[in-house]
Design a protein around this motif. Structure first.
Motif, PDB file in Angstrom:
ATOM      1  N   SER A  92       0.711  -1.490  -0.448  1.00 45.95           N
ATOM      2  CA  SER A  92       0.110  -0.136  -0.088  1.00 45.95           C
ATOM      3  C   SER A  92       1.065   1.172   0.182  1.00 45.95           C
ATOM      4  CB  SER A  92      -0.993  -0.253   1.176  1.00 45.95           C
ATOM      5  OG  SER A  92      -0.397   0.028   2.045  1.00 45.95           O
ATOM      6  N   VAL A  93       0.153   2.583  -0.325  1.00 47.94           N
ATOM      7  CA  VAL A  93       1.130   3.935   0.136  1.00 47.94           C
ATOM      8  C   VAL A  93       1.587   3.925   1.385  1.00 47.94           C
ATOM      9  CG1 VAL A  93       0.747   5.783  -0.283  1.00 47.94           C
ATOM     10  CG2 VAL A  93      -0.232   4.923  -1.379  1.00 47.94           C
ATOM     11  N   ALA A  94       0.990   3.411   1.916  1.00 41.74           N
ATOM     12  CA  ALA A  94       1.405   3.071   4.127  1.00 41.74           C
ATOM     13  C   ALA A  94       2.684   2.653   3.999  1.00 41.74           C
ATOM     14  CB  ALA A  94       0.601   3.162   4.681  1.00 41.74           C
ATOM     15  N   ALA A  95       2.746   1.478   3.160  1.00 43.18           N
ATOM     16  CA  ALA A  95       3.958   0.626   3.193  1.00 43.18           C
ATOM     17  C   ALA A  95       4.515   0.542   2.607  1.00 43.18           C
ATOM     18  CB  ALA A  95       3.345  -0.757   3.466  1.00 43.18           C
ATOM     19  N   LEU A  96       4.643   1.539   1.152  1.00 43.71           N
ATOM     20  CA  LEU A  96       5.696   2.337   0.651  1.00 43.71           C
ATOM     21  C   LEU A  96       6.533   2.890   1.628  1.00 43.71           C
ATOM     22  CD1 LEU A  96       4.545   2.061  -2.814  1.00 43.71           C
ATOM     23  CD2 LEU A  96       6.439   1.114  -1.789  1.00 43.71           C
ATOM     24  N   ALA A  97       5.430   4.279   2.052  1.00 41.14           N
ATOM     25  CA  ALA A  97       6.073   5.435   2.882  1.00 41.14           C
ATOM     26  C   ALA A  97       6.769   4.823   4.063  1.00 41.14           C
ATOM     27  CB  ALA A  97       5.115   5.930   3.695  1.00 41.14           C
ATOM     28  N   ALA A  98       6.762   4.028   5.192  1.00 36.38           N
ATOM     29  CA  ALA A  98       7.528   3.201   5.831  1.00 36.38           C
ATOM     30  C   ALA A  98       8.941   3.076   5.795  1.00 36.38           C
ATOM     31  CB  ALA A  98       6.231   2.192   6.327  1.00 36.38           C
ATOM     32  N   PHE A  99       8.262   2.370   4.176  1.00 35.04           N
ATOM     33  CA  PHE A  99       9.741   2.005   3.636  1.00 35.04           C
ATOM     34  C   PHE A  99      10.819   3.016   3.519  1.00 35.04           C
ATOM     35  CE2 PHE A  99      12.545   0.499  -0.280  1.00 35.04           C
ATOM     36  CZ  PHE A  99      13.326   0.091   0.075  1.00 35.04           C
ATOM     37  N   VAL A 100      10.421   3.661   2.860  1.00 39.22           N
ATOM     38  CA  VAL A 100      10.793   4.804   2.343  1.00 39.22           C
ATOM     39  C   VAL A 100      11.515   5.803   3.568  1.00 39.22           C
ATOM     40  CG1 VAL A 100      11.069   7.578   1.398  1.00 39.22           C
ATOM     41  CG2 VAL A 100       9.997   5.059   0.029  1.00 39.22           C
ATOM     42  N   ALA A 101      10.676   5.451   4.599  1.00 39.59           N
ATOM     43  CA  ALA A 101      10.593   6.353   6.106  1.00 39.59           C
ATOM     44  C   ALA A 101      12.074   5.793   6.324  1.00 39.59           C
ATOM     45  CB  ALA A 101      10.005   6.691   6.770  1.00 39.59           C
ATOM     46  N   SER A 102      11.860   4.713   6.649  1.00 38.56           N
ATOM     47  CA  SER A 102      13.059   3.879   7.066  1.00 38.56           C
ATOM     48  C   SER A 102      14.610   3.562   6.731  1.00 38.56           C
ATOM     49  CB  SER A 102      12.864   2.242   7.310  1.00 38.56           C
ATOM     50  OG  SER A 102      12.602   1.577   6.744  1.00 38.56           O
ATOM     51  N   HIS A 103      14.701   3.590   5.630  1.00 36.73           N
ATOM     52  CA  HIS A 103      15.817   4.369   4.551  1.00 36.73           C
ATOM     53  C   HIS A 103      15.990   5.235   4.824  1.00 36.73           C
ATOM     54  CE1 HIS A 103      18.649   3.361   1.299  1.00 36.73           C
ATOM     55  NE2 HIS A 103      18.098   4.278   0.604  1.00 36.73           N
ATOM     56  N   ARG A 104      15.083   6.325   5.104  1.00 38.97           N
ATOM     57  CA  ARG A 104      15.751   7.719   5.274  1.00 38.97           C
ATOM     58  C   ARG A 104      16.493   7.684   7.081  1.00 38.97           C
ATOM     59  NH1 ARG A 104      11.269  12.013   3.197  1.00 38.97           N
ATOM     60  NH2 ARG A 104      11.733  12.046   1.366  1.00 38.97           N
ATOM     61  N   ASN A 105      15.602   7.355   7.549  1.00 40.81           N
ATOM     62  CA  ASN A 105      16.304   7.224   8.653  1.00 40.81           C
ATOM     63  C   ASN A 105      17.597   6.153   8.694  1.00 40.81           C
ATOM     64  OD1 ASN A 105      14.223   8.298   9.934  1.00 40.81           O
ATOM     65  ND2 ASN A 105      12.952   6.978  10.629  1.00 40.81           N
ATOM     66  N   SER A 106      17.506   5.371   8.533  1.00 43.90           N
ATOM     67  CA  SER A 106      19.387   4.307   8.755  1.00 43.90           C
ATOM     68  C   SER A 106      20.542   5.260   7.856  1.00 43.90           C
ATOM     69  CB  SER A 106      18.717   3.310   7.830  1.00 43.90           C
ATOM     70  OG  SER A 106      18.714   3.805   6.603  1.00 43.90           O
ATOM     71  N   GLU A 107      19.802   5.905   6.851  1.00 41.90           N
ATOM     72  CA  GLU A 107      20.995   6.773   6.169  1.00 41.90           C
ATOM     73  C   GLU A 107      21.533   7.862   7.160  1.00 41.90           C
ATOM     74  OE1 GLU A 107      20.032   8.024   2.279  1.00 41.90           O
ATOM     75  OE2 GLU A 107      20.351   6.951   1.012  1.00 41.90           O
ATOM     76  N   ALA A 108      20.413   8.573   7.809  1.00 40.77           N
ATOM     77  CA  ALA A 108      20.474   9.406   8.580  1.00 40.77           C
ATOM     78  C   ALA A 108      21.692   9.274  10.202  1.00 40.77           C
ATOM     79  CB  ALA A 108      19.301  10.334   8.959  1.00 40.77           C
ATOM     80  N   SER A 109      21.533   7.825   9.927  1.00 42.73           N
ATOM     81  CA  SER A 109      21.994   7.394  11.010  1.00 42.73           C
ATOM     82  C   SER A 109      23.790   6.658  10.873  1.00 42.73           C
ATOM     83  CB  SER A 109      21.908   6.919  12.243  1.00 42.73           C
ATOM     84  OG  SER A 109      21.081   5.497  11.233  1.00 42.73           O
ATOM     85  N   ALA A 110      23.741   6.931  10.190  1.00 43.57           N
ATOM     86  CA  ALA A 110      25.330   6.072   8.939  1.00 43.57           C
ATOM     87  C   ALA A 110      25.869   6.887   9.311  1.00 43.57           C
ATOM     88  CB  ALA A 110      24.704   5.470   7.782  1.00 43.57           C
TER      89      ALA A 110
END
Length: 90
Positions: free
Chosen positions: A72-90
């Protein structure tokens, strides 16, 4: 998260040339494939490429992971957000 969901809805519309729909017509929690929006495997490839270009996400994983991300759109948004968060913490 709402802003990201809106961006993804607009990305779906533009990348898949769904001119008869607006972002408001896409239910955030509805399935993207078969039911709901009714997308197919070609649409998944095009959407995956658009997401990679726009957000820099990599679409790696097994079939079940991919199915969950594109549920769903919600699932895609969660995936993108988690990718952003993992990049920010790297």
């Amino acid at each position: 998260m709402k802003a990201l969901e809106q961006e993804i809805k607009e990305l779906i519309l533009s990348s898949l040339s769904l001119e008869d729909l607006g972002a408001a017509d896409i239910d955030t929690d509805a399935p993207l494939f078969i039911e709901g929006l009714g997308l197919d495997s070609i649409d998944a490839l095009e959407l995956g490429l658009a997401l990679q270009k726009r957000y820099g996400v990599t679409m790696n994983g097994d079939k079940e992971e991919m199915r969950a991300r594109f549920a769903s759109v919600a699932a895609l948004a969660a995936f993108v957000a988690s990718h952003r968060n993992s990049e920010a913490s790297a």
